[in-house]
Design a protein around this motif. Structure first.
Motif, PDB file in Angstrom:
ATOM      1  N   HIS A   1       0.822  -1.212   0.000  1.00  0.00           N
ATOM      2  CA  HIS A   1       0.000   0.000   0.000  1.00  0.00           C
ATOM      3  C   HIS A   1       0.857   1.263   0.000  1.00  0.00           C
ATOM      4  O   HIS A   1       2.081   1.220   0.216  1.00  0.00           O
TER       5      HIS A   1
ATOM      6  N   ASP B   1      -3.567   1.747   3.935  1.00  0.00           N
ATOM      7  CA  ASP B   1      -3.405   0.511   4.703  1.00  0.00           C
ATOM      8  C   ASP B   1      -3.960  -0.647   3.892  1.00  0.00           C
ATOM      9  O   ASP B   1      -4.533  -0.454   2.816  1.00  0.00           O
ATOM     10  N   GLN B   2      -3.801  -1.858   4.424  1.00  0.00           N
ATOM     11  CA  GLN B   2      -4.211  -3.038   3.676  1.00  0.00           C
ATOM     12  C   GLN B   2      -5.721  -3.125   3.472  1.00  0.00           C
ATOM     13  O   GLN B   2      -6.183  -3.810   2.560  1.00  0.00           O
TER      14      GLN B   2
ATOM     15  N   ASP C   1       0.045  -4.280   6.731  1.00  0.00           N
ATOM     16  CA  ASP C   1       0.219  -2.875   7.098  1.00  0.00           C
ATOM     17  C   ASP C   1       1.687  -2.608   7.393  1.00  0.00           C
ATOM     18  O   ASP C   1       2.280  -3.270   8.256  1.00  0.00           O
TER      19      ASP C   1
ATOM     20  N   HIS D   1       1.227   2.605   9.794  1.00  0.00           N
ATOM     21  CA  HIS D   1      -0.048   2.557   9.094  1.00  0.00           C
ATOM     22  C   HIS D   1      -0.953   1.497   9.712  1.00  0.00           C
ATOM     23  O   HIS D   1      -0.483   0.569  10.364  1.00  0.00           O
ATOM     24  N   GLY D   2      -2.249   1.630   9.478  1.00  0.00           N
ATOM     25  CA  GLY D   2      -3.188   0.645   9.981  1.00  0.00           C
ATOM     26  C   GLY D   2      -3.100   0.518  11.489  1.00  0.00           C
ATOM     27  O   GLY D   2      -3.162   1.509  12.228  1.00  0.00           O
TER      28      GLY D   2
ATOM     29  N   GLN E   1      -0.437   2.788  13.393  1.00  0.00           N
ATOM     30  CA  GLN E   1      -0.530   4.210  13.094  1.00  0.00           C
ATOM     31  C   GLN E   1       0.264   5.069  14.078  1.00  0.00           C
ATOM     32  O   GLN E   1       0.752   6.150  13.731  1.00  0.00           O
TER      33      GLN E   1
END
Length: 246
Positions: A35, A40-41, A62, A66-67, A70
């Motif tokens: 990504h 994110d995924q 992720d 991220h995700g 975070q």
């Protein structure tokens, strides 16, 4: 997140493509989706299911920052995230059902940049880059959020030679099959960046270059998303058919 089940059937000349690819084969291709920054995924669930329908094992994940990670967003560097991509690749390649010589890296924007770097660090048969980003090699270990945004924008206004950038050099050494897709109205990744990647990938076994008309960087409209999905699925389908024939 591994996707293994087959939700739909894609037909080629009246036959199930999934059945064609897996018939008589103990292992199938693996596809890693990378990504972009501030993504994110979760954005790739549908695409992952479509890829599985082609007879592959697909992995989404992720990256740090991220995700579910975070909280690390402002601290991660490009080195951190490249290590994340390599760790995800290694996990995918170790699966009993995956042919480690038939792995595709599919990256978007920042994820495309990381996928380009990774293709020179791991065996990659197929490389698909949508609106791949590019960054100066300097300050590699500096948190990405701390990089000079204006300097990056200026850097992207010129076509770069492969020997002037790590990601482009990795692409120049790639000998698999490549796909590059740009958005016609992309205000984040200007045309010189795409031209740099296209030039770097010319030595690849095959290179497919497509432009999604009227699309912005994020493929904000449903029509743009559908157009990209059609380009990507058609390309991957042909790559898989060629792989099965070989």
């Amino acid at each position: 997140m591994f996707i293994r089940t087959v939700p739909t059937e894609i037909m080629v000349e009246g036959r199930s493509l999934n059945a064609m690819l897996t018939a008589g084969a103990s292992r199938v291709p693996g596809v890693l989706l990378v990504h972009g920054w501030d993504s994110d995924q979760g954005h790739y669930r549908t695409r992952a299911e479509d890829i599985v329908a082609l007879g592959c094992v697909c992995l989404t994940f992720d990256m740090r920052g991220h995700g579910c990670n975070q909280a690390q967003h402002d601290a991660v560097s490009r080195e951190d995230n490249l290590r994340d991509v390599l760790a995800a690749y290694d996990l995918l390649a170790r699966q009993d059902t995956v042919d480690s010589k038939a792995i595709a890296l599919v990256g978007t924007s920042y994820g495309g940049y990381l996928a380009a770097l990774a293709c020179n660090l791991r065996p990659v048969r197929w490389l698909a880059l949508r609106a791949p980003a590019i960054y100066p090699d300097a300050q590699w270990d500096v948190p990405k959020e701390a990089l000079d945004r204006d300097a990056i924008d200026r850097y992207r206004q010129e076509v770069r030679a492969p020997d002037a950038n790590r990601a482009l050099a990795a692409c120049a050494a790639f000998r698999g099959d490549a796909l590059i897709v740009r958005s016609e109205l992309d205000s984040v990744i200007p045309l010189p960046v795409i031209e740099s990647y296209v030039e770097a990938l010319k030595p690849a076994r095959s290179l497919t270059y497509r432009c999604v008309a009227g699309a912005d960087h994020a493929l904000s409209s449903g029509a743009s998303q559908q157009a990209y999905d059609m380009v990507f699925t058609s390309w991957l389908t042909q790559m898989l058919i060629d792989w099965r024939a070989a």
